[in-house]
Design an enzyme around this catalytic site. Sequence first.
Site, PDB file in Angstrom:
ATOM      1  N   ASP A 159       0.702   5.890   1.536  1.00 53.18           N
ATOM      2  CA  ASP A 159       1.542   5.798   0.348  1.00 53.18           C
ATOM      3  C   ASP A 159       1.088   4.545  -0.401  1.00 53.18           C
ATOM      4  OD1 ASP A 159       3.632   6.245  -1.460  1.00 53.18           O
ATOM      5  OD2 ASP A 159       4.994   4.977  -0.312  1.00 53.18           O
ATOM      6  N   ASP A 161       3.396   2.353  -2.943  1.00 52.71           N
ATOM      7  CA  ASP A 161       4.431   1.328  -3.072  1.00 52.71           C
ATOM      8  C   ASP A 161       4.978   0.924  -1.708  1.00 52.71           C
ATOM      9  OD1 ASP A 161       4.603   1.200  -6.013  1.00 52.71           O
ATOM     10  OD2 ASP A 161       5.238   3.285  -5.819  1.00 52.71           O
TER      11      ASP A 161
END
Length: 612
Positions: A159, A161
Amino acid sequence: MPFKTVGTVLTRTLWARGNRTPPLARSPRVNRLSTSCRALAGSKQIEKNKGQSCSSDTDRPSGGDAPSSGEPPHKCGSGEKKRLKETVGAPDASGVRRRSFTSNAAPMDQTSFLWSRYNDLKRLVYDLIPPGACKSLNASVIYANNEVSLEEVDIYGFDYDYTLAQYSNALNTLIYDTAKGFLIEHFKYPEEIAKYEYIPNFTVRGLHYDIQKGLLMKIDAFHYIEPGTVYRGLSPVSDDEVLYLYGGTFHVPLSQDSGFYGKGPKVKQFMDIFSIPEMTLLAVANDFFITNDIEYDPVHLFKDVSVSSSAFPQHEAIGMVHLKGYMYKWIMQDLDKFILRKEETDAVLHRLVSQGKKLFLITNSPFSFVDKGMTHMVGKNWRDFFDVVIVQADKPHFFTDCIKRLDNNGDLRWEKINRLDKGQIYKQGNLFDFLRLTGWRGSKVLYFGDHLYSDLADLMLRHGWRTAAIVPELEHETKIVSAQRYAVTLTWLQALTGLMERLQTHRDPASKKVFLEWQKEREELRVMTKNLFNPQFGSIFRTCHNPTYFSRRLSRFSDIYMASLSCLLNYDPSYTFYPRRTPLQHEAPLWMDQLCTGCMKTPHIDDMASIR
């Protein structure tokens, strides 16, 4: 004192239950500490070379009569006296020498007896915890819920963030202030709310929010509310009122609790780090109406702050911060201020590529934002590290949509996707097409993310990928757990709890008064340990003694977890993570790492010297 000695004594003393026979002690000192051979008040001193009998640590006051429980008394010799050759065992057994019981101690009243047991145990606990016993705990360790061999992992997924990009706490303040402004400007909330400033440490991740009652609370793995962790606005709700509100129980029924993705019909769980300013804004808005005695509907307040409303579809206060791109603009305008550990992210990606691993990125963030951040952390050629890049994936709906491709400018192209090419940027999509086009399946894939639901749950449960959770809160929590104050307080709390369990059969009036004092001290100790982490809600991993709901999900949806991606730099590419065998309630803690969970030397810690 060596840990082996500490382990033996604590095993014998703190985890002993009922009349179970504890493991044999391993040193003379441990034997002396584990067996109360002290003369009681008024008794004569034991002579140096004579086998004077004394009472063992039984659960009754000492006196002239033999114990009635059937537990054989023992005979204590001097420190260096050789053990008797005769076997000691049950009476009337053939070839067995029966121990005799005598005592010169003056009879002890019940209250004095209980407090003597209390004091003996307390001295034992404080004597056996060496200074700095847990100093080897550190936030650079990767913790395992399941056995994972990095040698078997060929593909690493990420991912963006709070995984590849770690953000500073300054971002939470901006999200809170901007969303608060939206409440006033767009939803016409009273302007007096503007005076409420952001409270950095008011909430923690993983809390539940009762939408209809407007209550923020912490729930354990068994769906029970932890007493003392329920807040209406910024004020705590008493345990008596909580019991009244929930029908005489602290239990939250499964039908009301948060669903699989943390969104139940009546209760929502806040699982991602972005939700911390959201929880604070909910608490502040509730507090304003309560303190000013203004009637309001908690359900509508929740909708205005946290979810879409009919007046502003998809534009609730918190959502507007993200959908209007404010957060992305703030970060892109000052990357150095908001992005942390960029050198470490660069080091991780370089190491994995140099080891021949394939990398891919799946994120909900837009391409322009990711491109700016990755260029800042890794360089303009950051896409060369990844075999596949998918942006605006809309996780967890990523599993049910189609894949679209973007050109180099981030503009959408609509031709059919028959393969995923390195260096290209793709938008949205679904995991089933992703698996079909890449062939990346099973335990050879390890995916990293911070959100247990949208990032990890489906990958583990439906597709058999290995999953790794990024939990930045580990840095703070390991510092607390490593402190001497915490170690002593927690150990004494556990010891006192065990003492109360063992001696609870004493129910005379004098004993009940003692137990009331012990219970009061136990509650104070529990509050002390909670407050060390967070004064309102405590640790994100534990309630008083049970795992939290968050911790339960963490162990269910992640094979391994760590404070940051940089923890990978501490391990070689063939390292195997082994979960600790934590004892079940009917098992004895016979292995050392139960005494100091997480105490281990981090391998290759010197590799971090140039980065930290």
